[in-house]
Design an enzyme around this catalytic site. Structure first.
Site, PDB file in Angstrom:
ATOM      1  N   ASP A  10      22.000  93.605  72.218  1.00 47.76           N
ATOM      2  CA  ASP A  10      20.845  92.709  72.199  1.00 47.76           C
ATOM      3  C   ASP A  10      21.438  91.325  71.949  1.00 47.76           C
ATOM      4  O   ASP A  10      22.086  91.089  70.919  1.00 47.76           O
ATOM      5  CB  ASP A  10      19.933  93.137  71.042  1.00 47.76           C
ATOM      6  CG  ASP A  10      18.791  92.166  70.792  1.00 47.76           C
ATOM      7  OD1 ASP A  10      18.797  91.051  71.347  1.00 47.76           O
ATOM      8  OD2 ASP A  10      17.899  92.524  70.004  1.00 47.76           O
ATOM      9  N   ILE A  11      21.242  90.420  72.877  1.00 42.68           N
ATOM     10  CA  ILE A  11      21.928  89.122  72.819  1.00 42.68           C
ATOM     11  C   ILE A  11      21.560  88.327  71.561  1.00 42.68           C
ATOM     12  O   ILE A  11      22.331  87.488  71.110  1.00 42.68           O
ATOM     13  CB  ILE A  11      21.654  88.312  74.116  1.00 42.68           C
ATOM     14  CG1 ILE A  11      22.760  87.274  74.338  1.00 42.68           C
ATOM     15  CG2 ILE A  11      20.271  87.675  74.116  1.00 42.68           C
ATOM     16  CD1 ILE A  11      22.774  86.688  75.745  1.00 42.68           C
ATOM     17  N   GLY A  32      10.813  89.526  78.143  1.00 40.51           N
ATOM     18  CA  GLY A  32      12.226  89.868  78.319  1.00 40.51           C
ATOM     19  C   GLY A  32      13.133  89.195  77.303  1.00 40.51           C
ATOM     20  O   GLY A  32      12.802  89.094  76.114  1.00 40.51           O
ATOM     21  N   VAL A  33      14.272  88.733  77.775  1.00 37.72           N
ATOM     22  CA  VAL A  33      15.252  88.134  76.874  1.00 37.72           C
ATOM     23  C   VAL A  33      14.703  86.830  76.274  1.00 37.72           C
ATOM     24  O   VAL A  33      14.965  86.501  75.113  1.00 37.72           O
ATOM     25  CB  VAL A  33      16.616  87.962  77.601  1.00 37.72           C
ATOM     26  CG1 VAL A  33      16.605  86.894  78.630  1.00 37.72           C
ATOM     27  CG2 VAL A  33      17.731  87.735  76.604  1.00 37.72           C
ATOM     28  N   ASP A  34      13.909  86.122  77.037  1.00 40.99           N
ATOM     29  CA  ASP A  34      13.290  84.866  76.573  1.00 40.99           C
ATOM     30  C   ASP A  34      12.409  85.136  75.334  1.00 40.99           C
ATOM     31  O   ASP A  34      12.512  84.445  74.302  1.00 40.99           O
ATOM     32  CB  ASP A  34      12.444  84.302  77.728  1.00 40.99           C
ATOM     33  CG  ASP A  34      12.054  82.848  77.547  1.00 40.99           C
ATOM     34  OD1 ASP A  34      12.549  82.203  76.599  1.00 40.99           O
ATOM     35  OD2 ASP A  34      11.248  82.352  78.359  1.00 40.99           O
ATOM     36  N   SER A 117      18.035  86.589  85.758  1.00 41.55           N
ATOM     37  CA  SER A 117      17.212  86.884  86.955  1.00 41.55           C
ATOM     38  C   SER A 117      17.055  88.364  87.295  1.00 41.55           C
ATOM     39  O   SER A 117      16.346  88.691  88.241  1.00 41.55           O
ATOM     40  CB  SER A 117      17.739  86.179  88.221  1.00 41.55           C
ATOM     41  OG  SER A 117      17.352  84.821  88.236  1.00 41.55           O
ATOM     42  N   THR A 118      17.732  89.264  86.553  1.00 41.92           N
ATOM     43  CA  THR A 118      17.714  90.669  86.987  1.00 41.92           C
ATOM     44  C   THR A 118      16.583  91.507  86.388  1.00 41.92           C
ATOM     45  O   THR A 118      16.489  92.696  86.650  1.00 41.92           O
ATOM     46  CB  THR A 118      19.057  91.374  86.659  1.00 41.92           C
ATOM     47  OG1 THR A 118      19.203  91.434  85.234  1.00 41.92           O
ATOM     48  CG2 THR A 118      20.224  90.634  87.267  1.00 41.92           C
ATOM     49  N   GLY A 119      15.728  90.874  85.568  1.00 43.49           N
ATOM     50  CA  GLY A 119      14.587  91.586  85.012  1.00 43.49           C
ATOM     51  C   GLY A 119      13.328  91.205  85.772  1.00 43.49           C
ATOM     52  O   GLY A 119      13.150  91.581  86.933  1.00 43.49           O
TER      53      GLY A 119
HETATM   54  N1  AR6 Z   1      19.368  91.028  75.052  1.00 50.76           N
HETATM   55  C1  AR6 Z   1      20.078  91.078  76.204  1.00 50.76           C
HETATM   56  N2  AR6 Z   1      19.532  91.292  77.407  1.00 50.76           N
HETATM   57  C2  AR6 Z   1      18.193  91.471  77.448  1.00 50.76           C
HETATM   58  C3  AR6 Z   1      17.377  91.429  76.296  1.00 50.76           C
HETATM   59  C4  AR6 Z   1      18.020  91.203  75.060  1.00 50.76           C
HETATM   60  N3  AR6 Z   1      17.348  91.143  73.896  1.00 50.76           N
HETATM   61  N4  AR6 Z   1      16.093  91.628  76.672  1.00 50.76           N
HETATM   62  C5  AR6 Z   1      16.100  91.813  78.007  1.00 50.76           C
HETATM   63  N5  AR6 Z   1      17.362  91.723  78.482  1.00 50.76           N
HETATM   64  P1  AR6 Z   1      14.474  89.010  81.997  1.00 50.76           P
HETATM   65  P2  AR6 Z   1      14.682  87.128  84.261  1.00 50.76           P
HETATM   66  C6  AR6 Z   1      17.860  91.822  79.863  1.00 50.76           C
HETATM   67  O1  AR6 Z   1      13.251  89.611  82.566  1.00 50.76           O
HETATM   68  O2  AR6 Z   1      14.759  88.255  85.229  1.00 50.76           O
HETATM   69  C7  AR6 Z   1      10.755  85.866  81.086  1.00 50.76           C
HETATM   70  O3  AR6 Z   1       9.395  86.129  80.899  1.00 50.76           O
HETATM   71  C8  AR6 Z   1      17.027  92.568  80.860  1.00 50.76           C
HETATM   72  O4  AR6 Z   1      17.248  93.965  80.745  1.00 50.76           O
HETATM   73  O5  AR6 Z   1      14.503  88.729  80.539  1.00 50.76           O
HETATM   74  O6  AR6 Z   1      15.626  85.979  84.407  1.00 50.76           O
HETATM   75  C9  AR6 Z   1      11.044  84.384  81.249  1.00 50.76           C
HETATM   76  O7  AR6 Z   1      10.163  83.583  80.489  1.00 50.76           O
HETATM   77  C10 AR6 Z   1      17.584  92.023  82.172  1.00 50.76           C
HETATM   78  O8  AR6 Z   1      18.792  92.699  82.514  1.00 50.76           O
HETATM   79  O9  AR6 Z   1      14.836  87.601  82.719  1.00 50.76           O
HETATM   80  C11 AR6 Z   1      10.865  84.184  82.716  1.00 50.76           C
HETATM   81  O10 AR6 Z   1       9.502  83.981  83.059  1.00 50.76           O
HETATM   82  C12 AR6 Z   1      17.954  90.588  81.816  1.00 50.76           C
HETATM   83  O11 AR6 Z   1      17.920  90.509  80.384  1.00 50.76           O
HETATM   84  C13 AR6 Z   1      11.352  85.471  83.318  1.00 50.76           C
HETATM   85  O12 AR6 Z   1      11.164  86.469  82.318  1.00 50.76           O
HETATM   86  C14 AR6 Z   1      17.039  89.528  82.384  1.00 50.76           C
HETATM   87  O13 AR6 Z   1      15.674  89.969  82.368  1.00 50.76           O
HETATM   88  C15 AR6 Z   1      12.821  85.417  83.653  1.00 50.76           C
HETATM   89  O14 AR6 Z   1      13.182  86.593  84.320  1.00 50.76           O
END
Ligand code: AR6
Length: 169
Positions: A10-11, A32-34, A117-119
């Protein structure tokens, strides 16, 4: 010595100089990560983000880390995947490049990237990892930045892909 490694974590738990946040253009938080980064950093992060006036796709902006173990957060906005012919790879590479440039400008010695971008944004993980590893290796070769790079994978499948790609660098 500059290193690149992949870890599964978890980052928000990483005690690095900067963690990269996969944000959206508003920089007002999200899922997600945000969402995880904002929850762990606390409300001061949102207040700092509000002063940044958003962020364009491929660009990056820096704030403090507030409640995170990381000193700084680098907010970048990845492209939404629209089939691959809308400059997605180029824009994703720009996220990695511009985040590393910011790290270099602030003399940071370690940075952790999520799989941008992969989520929610739907970029296929293998293609995204290839862009990430190629762009980071190239940027480190071309610059004098002494920064160790961690590719922070949330799942085991992503970790396996990164480990495989890093063996070939
Ligand atoms: N630690 C590490 N990686 C994570 C964590 C974490 N705690 N949580 C999720 N991931 P995403 P995007 C991974 O959807 O595709 C947001 O709503 C996850 O499994 O977080 O760039 C923003 O506000 C995936 O592999 O980001 C934007 O609107 C990766 O992080 C939008 O999502 C990215 O998934 C951005 O979408």
């Amino acid at each position: 010595m500059r290193t690149m490694q992949a870890v599964q974590a978890d980052i928000t738990t990483l005690a690095v100089d900067a963690v990269v946040n996969a944000a959206n253009a508003s920089l007002q938080g999200g899922g997600g990560v945000d969402g995880a980064v904002h929850r762990a950093a606390g409300p001061a992060l949102l207040a700092a983000c509000r002063r940044l006036d958003g962020c364009q796709v491929g660009q990056a902006k820096l704030t403090e880390g507030f409640g995170l173990p990381a000193k700084f957060v680098i907010h970048t906005v990845g492209p939404v995947w629209r089939g691959g012919s809308h400059r997605e790879a180029e824009l994703l590479a720009a996220c990695y490049h511009n985040s590393l440039t910011l790290a270099g400008e602030h003399a940071l010695s370690s940075i952790a990237f999520p799989c941008i971008s992969t989520g929610a944004y739907g970029f296929p993980i293998l293609a995204a990892a290839e862009v990430a590893v190629a762009e980071v290796s190239e940027s480190l070769k071309l610059t004098r930045y002494e920064v160790d790079v961690i590719f922070c994978c949330f799942g085991a499948a992503e970790l396996a892909i990164y480990r495989h790609l890093l063996e070939r660098v």
